[in-house]
Design an enzyme around this catalytic site. Structure first.
Site, short mmCIF file in Angstrom:
data_model
loop_
_atom_site.label_atom_id
_atom_site.label_comp_id
_atom_site.label_asym_id
_atom_site.label_seq_id
_atom_site.Cartn_x
_atom_site.Cartn_y
_atom_site.Cartn_z
N LEU A 71 0.86 -1.17 0.00
CA LEU A 71 0.00 0.00 0.00
C LEU A 71 0.90 1.23 0.00
CD1 LEU A 71 -2.66 -0.92 2.74
CD2 LEU A 71 -2.97 -0.99 0.25
N ASP A 72 0.44 2.31 -0.63
CA ASP A 72 1.17 3.56 -0.57
C ASP A 72 1.41 3.96 0.89
OD1 ASP A 72 0.96 3.66 -3.31
OD2 ASP A 72 -0.61 5.20 -3.33
N MET A 73 2.49 4.67 1.12
CA MET A 73 2.81 5.15 2.46
C MET A 73 1.63 5.93 3.06
SD MET A 73 6.01 7.54 3.59
CE MET A 73 6.27 8.07 5.30
N THR A 75 -1.54 5.63 2.41
CA THR A 75 -2.77 4.87 2.46
C THR A 75 -2.78 3.94 3.67
OG1 THR A 75 -2.89 4.89 0.04
CG2 THR A 75 -4.25 3.27 1.18
#
Length: 230
Positions: A71-73, A75
């Site tokens: 997951l994106d940082m 998110t």
């Protein structure tokens, strides 16, 4: 020994963690389900200041834990880790073959004209502005996101959406929603392109709410739901 910090229900019934902010919400001998907080990297980045990450925190308790997807940082939400390389290969195959059902929740600026729809726009790296991505109709990779309006706040002029990414490109949900004129609230990375309101919240209002997949050892259907903290 199986640890269940969440109520687990088979056959694709939703399991909602009772301690949604406490990290590991399910574990067994084959896999872990973790609720990643916003602002934490999934894996180590470049530089000494980017070594703290979810993978290393989990490995401190589960040394055999291996990342399957990211997951994106910015998110938050559910992330799967495998227990050992064999389970990692099996779970990774499910993700690669699009056999994992993923549902996100986001709050965006404005109100989309349709109650539900599909965003089909090819994406590519925006090399001069890395790590940003962009819509690139010539060189971009096929990318598709489905969405459904859950609610609208007319006073804040924001809309809560359910999102289903049919592909898993970097920043796909963020760029797709920006491209249709409804950037995610709190998205500082794309704030300049989306207008000042993009950075209106303290965090990116994007959360990986649910995952459904087959257990890598038994093939038993599994489903988990971790409600958004916003």
């Amino acid at each position: 020994m199986t640890r269940q910090d969440a109520s687990f229900l088979p056959a694709f019934e939703h399991a909602t963690p009772r301690n949604a902010g406490q990290g590991v919400v399910y574990s067994d001998a084959a896999l872990l389900l973790v609720n990643k907080p916003a602002g934490l990297l999934s894996v180590p980045g470049r530089g000494e200041d980017k070594q703290d990450c979810l993978a290393r925190r989990v490995q401190a308790e589960y040394p055999d834990a291996l990342i399957v997807h990211r997951l994106d940082m910015a998110t938050s939400g559910l992330l799967v880790l495998a227990r050992g390389k064999a389970m990692q290969r099996r779970l990774s195959t499910q993700f690669a073959n699009r056999q994992v059902d993923k549902r996100y929740v986001a709050v965006v600026n404005g109100l989309p004209p349709l109650a539900s729809g599909e965003i089909d726009l090819p994406l590519a790296a925006d090399w001069p502005n890395r790590p940003r991505q962009k819509v690139d109709r010539l060189a971009g990779k096929p990318s598709r996101t489905r969405y459904q309006v859950l609610s609208h706040d007319p006073f804040a002029n924001t809309t809560r959406l359910a999102l289903w990414p049919d592909t898993g490109r970097t920043h796909q949900l963020r760029v797709h929603l920006l491209a249709i004129g409804h950037p995610i609230v709190g998205d500082g990375l794309y704030a300049e392109a989306g207008g000042a309101a993009c950075g209106a919240d303290a965090r990116l209002l994007l959360h990986a709410e649910s995952l459904a997949f087959a257990h890598p050892e038994t093939a038993r259907p599994m489903a988990f739901c971790c409600p958004a903290p916003f």
